[in-house]
Write a protein that holds these residues in place. Structure first.
Motif, PDB file in Angstrom:
ATOM      1  N   HIS A  71       6.909   1.838  -3.193  1.00 34.87           N
ATOM      2  CA  HIS A  71       6.835   3.279  -3.401  1.00 34.87           C
ATOM      3  C   HIS A  71       6.485   4.002  -2.096  1.00 34.87           C
ATOM      4  O   HIS A  71       5.569   3.440  -1.591  1.00 34.87           O
ATOM      5  N   ILE A  72       6.827   5.371  -2.141  1.00 32.25           N
ATOM      6  CA  ILE A  72       6.475   5.908  -0.788  1.00 32.25           C
ATOM      7  C   ILE A  72       6.141   7.590  -1.445  1.00 32.25           C
ATOM      8  O   ILE A  72       6.916   8.098  -2.584  1.00 32.25           O
ATOM      9  N   TRP A  73       5.271   8.242  -0.911  1.00 36.32           N
ATOM     10  CA  TRP A  73       4.851   9.598  -1.126  1.00 36.32           C
ATOM     11  C   TRP A  73       4.496  10.367   0.114  1.00 36.32           C
ATOM     12  O   TRP A  73       3.951   9.897   0.794  1.00 36.32           O
ATOM     13  N   PHE A  74       5.156  11.477   0.101  1.00 37.43           N
ATOM     14  CA  PHE A  74       4.703  12.571   1.358  1.00 37.43           C
ATOM     15  C   PHE A  74       3.911  13.322   1.071  1.00 37.43           C
ATOM     16  O   PHE A  74       3.467  13.925   0.100  1.00 37.43           O
ATOM     17  N   HIS A  75       3.058  13.633   2.221  1.00 40.95           N
ATOM     18  CA  HIS A  75       2.044  14.471   2.191  1.00 40.95           C
ATOM     19  C   HIS A  75       2.492  15.640   2.172  1.00 40.95           C
ATOM     20  O   HIS A  75       3.512  16.143   2.566  1.00 40.95           O
ATOM     21  N   PRO A  76       1.929  16.511   1.105  1.00 38.71           N
ATOM     22  CA  PRO A  76       2.358  17.968   0.841  1.00 38.71           C
ATOM     23  C   PRO A  76       2.587  19.206   1.835  1.00 38.71           C
ATOM     24  O   PRO A  76       3.391  20.063   1.926  1.00 38.71           O
ATOM     25  N   ALA A  77       1.805  18.741   3.077  1.00 35.70           N
ATOM     26  CA  ALA A  77       1.793  19.617   4.254  1.00 35.70           C
ATOM     27  C   ALA A  77       1.952  19.167   5.512  1.00 35.70           C
ATOM     28  O   ALA A  77       2.412  19.715   6.437  1.00 35.70           O
ATOM     29  N   LYS A  78       1.471  18.062   5.910  1.00 34.76           N
ATOM     30  CA  LYS A  78       1.505  17.303   6.809  1.00 34.76           C
ATOM     31  C   LYS A  78       2.622  16.245   7.005  1.00 34.76           C
ATOM     32  O   LYS A  78       3.237  15.724   6.288  1.00 34.76           O
ATOM     33  N   ASP A  79       3.138  15.982   8.555  1.00 33.74           N
ATOM     34  CA  ASP A  79       4.300  15.026   8.798  1.00 33.74           C
ATOM     35  C   ASP A  79       3.864  13.624   8.456  1.00 33.74           C
ATOM     36  O   ASP A  79       3.758  13.034   9.311  1.00 33.74           O
ATOM     37  N   VAL A  80       3.323  13.235   7.225  1.00 33.66           N
ATOM     38  CA  VAL A  80       2.868  11.879   7.179  1.00 33.66           C
ATOM     39  C   VAL A  80       3.280  11.433   5.647  1.00 33.66           C
ATOM     40  O   VAL A  80       3.547  12.278   4.729  1.00 33.66           O
ATOM     41  N   ALA A  81       3.818  10.058   5.840  1.00 34.31           N
ATOM     42  CA  ALA A  81       4.063   9.474   4.418  1.00 34.31           C
ATOM     43  C   ALA A  81       3.156   8.298   4.231  1.00 34.31           C
ATOM     44  O   ALA A  81       2.848   7.760   5.339  1.00 34.31           O
ATOM     45  N   PHE A  82       2.865   7.877   2.801  1.00 30.95           N
ATOM     46  CA  PHE A  82       2.207   6.983   2.556  1.00 30.95           C
ATOM     47  C   PHE A  82       3.003   5.904   1.658  1.00 30.95           C
ATOM     48  O   PHE A  82       3.784   6.560   0.809  1.00 30.95           O
ATOM     49  N   VAL A  83       2.811   4.641   1.922  1.00 35.66           N
ATOM     50  CA  VAL A  83       3.716   3.588   1.105  1.00 35.66           C
ATOM     51  C   VAL A  83       2.783   2.657   0.447  1.00 35.66           C
ATOM     52  O   VAL A  83       1.863   2.145   1.013  1.00 35.66           O
ATOM     53  N   SER A  84       3.150   2.214  -0.723  1.00 31.48           N
ATOM     54  CA  SER A  84       2.265   1.230  -1.683  1.00 31.48           C
ATOM     55  C   SER A  84       3.135  -0.119  -0.955  1.00 31.48           C
ATOM     56  O   SER A  84       4.525  -0.032  -1.208  1.00 31.48           O
ATOM     57  N   GLU A  85       2.325  -1.057  -0.605  1.00 36.33           N
ATOM     58  CA  GLU A  85       2.830  -2.357   0.010  1.00 36.33           C
ATOM     59  C   GLU A  85       2.701  -3.442  -1.162  1.00 36.33           C
ATOM     60  O   GLU A  85       1.428  -3.910  -1.115  1.00 36.33           O
ATOM     61  N   GLU A  86       3.701  -3.742  -1.834  1.00 31.79           N
ATOM     62  CA  GLU A  86       3.409  -4.686  -3.100  1.00 31.79           C
ATOM     63  C   GLU A  86       2.870  -5.891  -2.922  1.00 31.79           C
ATOM     64  O   GLU A  86       1.821  -6.176  -3.278  1.00 31.79           O
ATOM     65  N   GLN A  87       3.365  -6.678  -1.778  1.00 32.36           N
ATOM     66  CA  GLN A  87       2.900  -7.859  -1.496  1.00 32.36           C
ATOM     67  C   GLN A  87       1.763  -8.096  -0.594  1.00 32.36           C
ATOM     68  O   GLN A  87       0.914  -8.852  -0.722  1.00 32.36           O
ATOM     69  N   GLY A  88       1.592  -6.915   0.064  1.00 35.96           N
ATOM     70  CA  GLY A  88       0.598  -7.139   1.190  1.00 35.96           C
ATOM     71  C   GLY A  88      -0.739  -6.509   0.866  1.00 35.96           C
ATOM     72  O   GLY A  88      -1.731  -6.658   1.179  1.00 35.96           O
ATOM     73  N   SER A  89      -0.810  -6.048  -0.537  1.00 38.02           N
ATOM     74  CA  SER A  89      -1.913  -5.470  -1.324  1.00 38.02           C
ATOM     75  C   SER A  89      -2.570  -4.320  -0.356  1.00 38.02           C
ATOM     76  O   SER A  89      -3.787  -4.600   0.132  1.00 38.02           O
ATOM     77  N   SER A  90      -1.581  -3.510  -0.011  1.00 39.59           N
ATOM     78  CA  SER A  90      -2.198  -2.621   1.077  1.00 39.59           C
ATOM     79  C   SER A  90      -1.305  -1.374   0.863  1.00 39.59           C
ATOM     80  O   SER A  90      -0.375  -1.165   0.226  1.00 39.59           O
ATOM     81  N   MET A  91      -1.853  -0.270   1.767  1.00 37.23           N
ATOM     82  CA  MET A  91      -1.343   1.073   1.732  1.00 37.23           C
ATOM     83  C   MET A  91      -0.848   1.269   3.350  1.00 37.23           C
ATOM     84  O   MET A  91      -1.774   1.289   4.132  1.00 37.23           O
ATOM     85  N   GLY A  92       0.376   1.596   3.508  1.00 39.43           N
ATOM     86  CA  GLY A  92       1.126   2.013   4.875  1.00 39.43           C
ATOM     87  C   GLY A  92       0.881   3.235   5.104  1.00 39.43           C
ATOM     88  O   GLY A  92       1.578   4.198   4.197  1.00 39.43           O
ATOM     89  N   ALA A  93       0.888   3.751   6.126  1.00 40.64           N
ATOM     90  CA  ALA A  93       0.729   5.299   6.606  1.00 40.64           C
ATOM     91  C   ALA A  93       1.680   5.434   7.910  1.00 40.64           C
ATOM     92  O   ALA A  93       1.752   4.641   8.869  1.00 40.64           O
TER      93      ALA A  93
END
Length: 358
Positions: A203-225
């Motif tokens: 899944h992916i979610w954009f920051h409401p004001a900054k040019d950054v997106a965050f991603v849930s990484e299913e198999q990696g048990s991690s958050m990607g920025a």
């Protein structure tokens, strides 16, 4: 002023004042083939069961249009997508339309105009765009685009000009240009963002004001920025802060990440852990630095959660427990403090908070 106060007093006595707009939490009960409705107390965050609507298939992903008049649901076992009118006073749902899809729709979302319904198809490896009429009805004619196996989500950026589809299969994030006038999607340049093997962007979610997106990484048990280029509409790893574990040190049991969301003020990011059964939290400061807040225990198998529009509460569905965990978000620290747990059917899959008052 005296006249206004007199009218209010008379209205209170006679009980004829307009009802307050509904603040509601909707939960997909997959095995129950129904969407549960809870009324939310906007001050305390507490929920009260307020009914349900039967669905002609297993309900999964839910979304609402920008004006919060209509709710849309992916009915996975029926291979359809459906729309419902939201009663602004009671929060009750009235079925409007059902449209055939392909395989089982994994994710639904509207674009930022509310004119288009976007959907991603996990097994079919495709995405679709359906026109929405002014009454919330879904056009039966969809515009289909092939992507790859296990398309898991579909999200537009803040400008509504670009569209992103993370895939846990080929471990890529597909990038498209989106025309809000016609609903047409075309591959961007480059058409995909390659991720590391074994990560599985979900899944992916954009920051409401900054040019950054965050991603849930299913198999990696991690958050990607990712850094987002608003002109080109492309993502690239956020230098020096690209990947963050969602698990505490020493945890070695099986785990997979599920949902990801950012608070409306952009200060905190949360990711679901299925296995560790927790919500991992991260702070994102004004300088763009990311730091871990630790993990917060939740119900078994938190498949989905949602932050309410005020940014004060988070509700997480426990697929494995049949319960909904309710948390207050500490404004100063981002910590999640559970204050209630509610029965939510046999298999709660998705959570959506809707404040109908504009």
């Amino acid at each position: 002023m005296r006249l206004i106060l007199t009218l209010i007093a008379v209205g209170l006595v006679l009980g004829v004042l307009p009802a307050r707009a509904a603040d509601c939490v909707y939960v997909s009960d997959a095995k129950g083939s129904r969407i549960l409705v809870f009324r939310q107390d906007s001050e305390s965050g507490e929920l009260t069961p307020a009914g349900e609507v039967a669905t002609a298939g297993t309900p999964g992903s839910l979304c609402v249009d920008p004006e919060r008049k209509y709710l849309f649901a992916a009915l996975r076992s029926a291979k359809t997508i459906a729309s419902y009118r939201i009663d602004p006073q009671s929060g009750e749902l009235e079925h409007l339309s059902t449209t055939a899809a392909k395989e089982d729709p994994a994710y639904v979302a509207t674009d930022r105009t509310g004119r288009w319904l976007l959907s991603a198809y996990y097994r079919a490896g495709q995405i679709a765009v359906h026109r929405l009429d002014d009454g919330g009805t879904i056009s039966p004619e969809g515009m289909w685009t092939e992507t790859a196996d296990k398309a898991h989500a579909i999200v537009v950026d803040r400008s509504n000009r670009f569209l992103f589809v993370p895939h846990t299969g080929p471990e890529k994030i597909f990038q498209f240009r989106f025309d809000a006038q016609t609903g047409r999607v075309t591959p961007n340049d480059p058409p995909v963002v390659e991720t590391e093997a074994g990560i599985g962007p979900r899944h992916i979610w954009f920051h409401p004001a900054k040019d950054v997106a965050f991603v849930s990484e299913e198999q990696g048990s991690s958050m990607g920025a990712y850094r987002f280029d608003p002109e080109a509409g492309t993502l690239s790893p956020l230098e020096g802060q690209h990947r963050h574990s969602t698990l505490p040190d020493g945890f070695s049991q099986r785990n997979s990440c599920s949902d990801i969301e950012v608070t409306p003020d952009g200060r905190y990011v949360y990711v679901g852990n299925r296995g560790h059964d927790s919500i991992a939290g991260f702070a994102f400061d004004d300088d763009g630095r990311i730091s871990s807040l630790g993990t917060f225990a939740t119900e078994q198998t938190p498949r989905s959660f949602n932050i309410d529009p005020s940014g004060r509460f988070l509700y997480a569905a426990g697929q494995g427990s049949g319960r909904l965990a309710a948390y207050r978000i500490d404004e100063s620290s981002g910590a999640l403090r559970r204050f209630a747990t509610y029965k939510a059917g046999s298999t709660p899959w998705w959570v959506l908070v809707v404040h109908t008052e504009n």
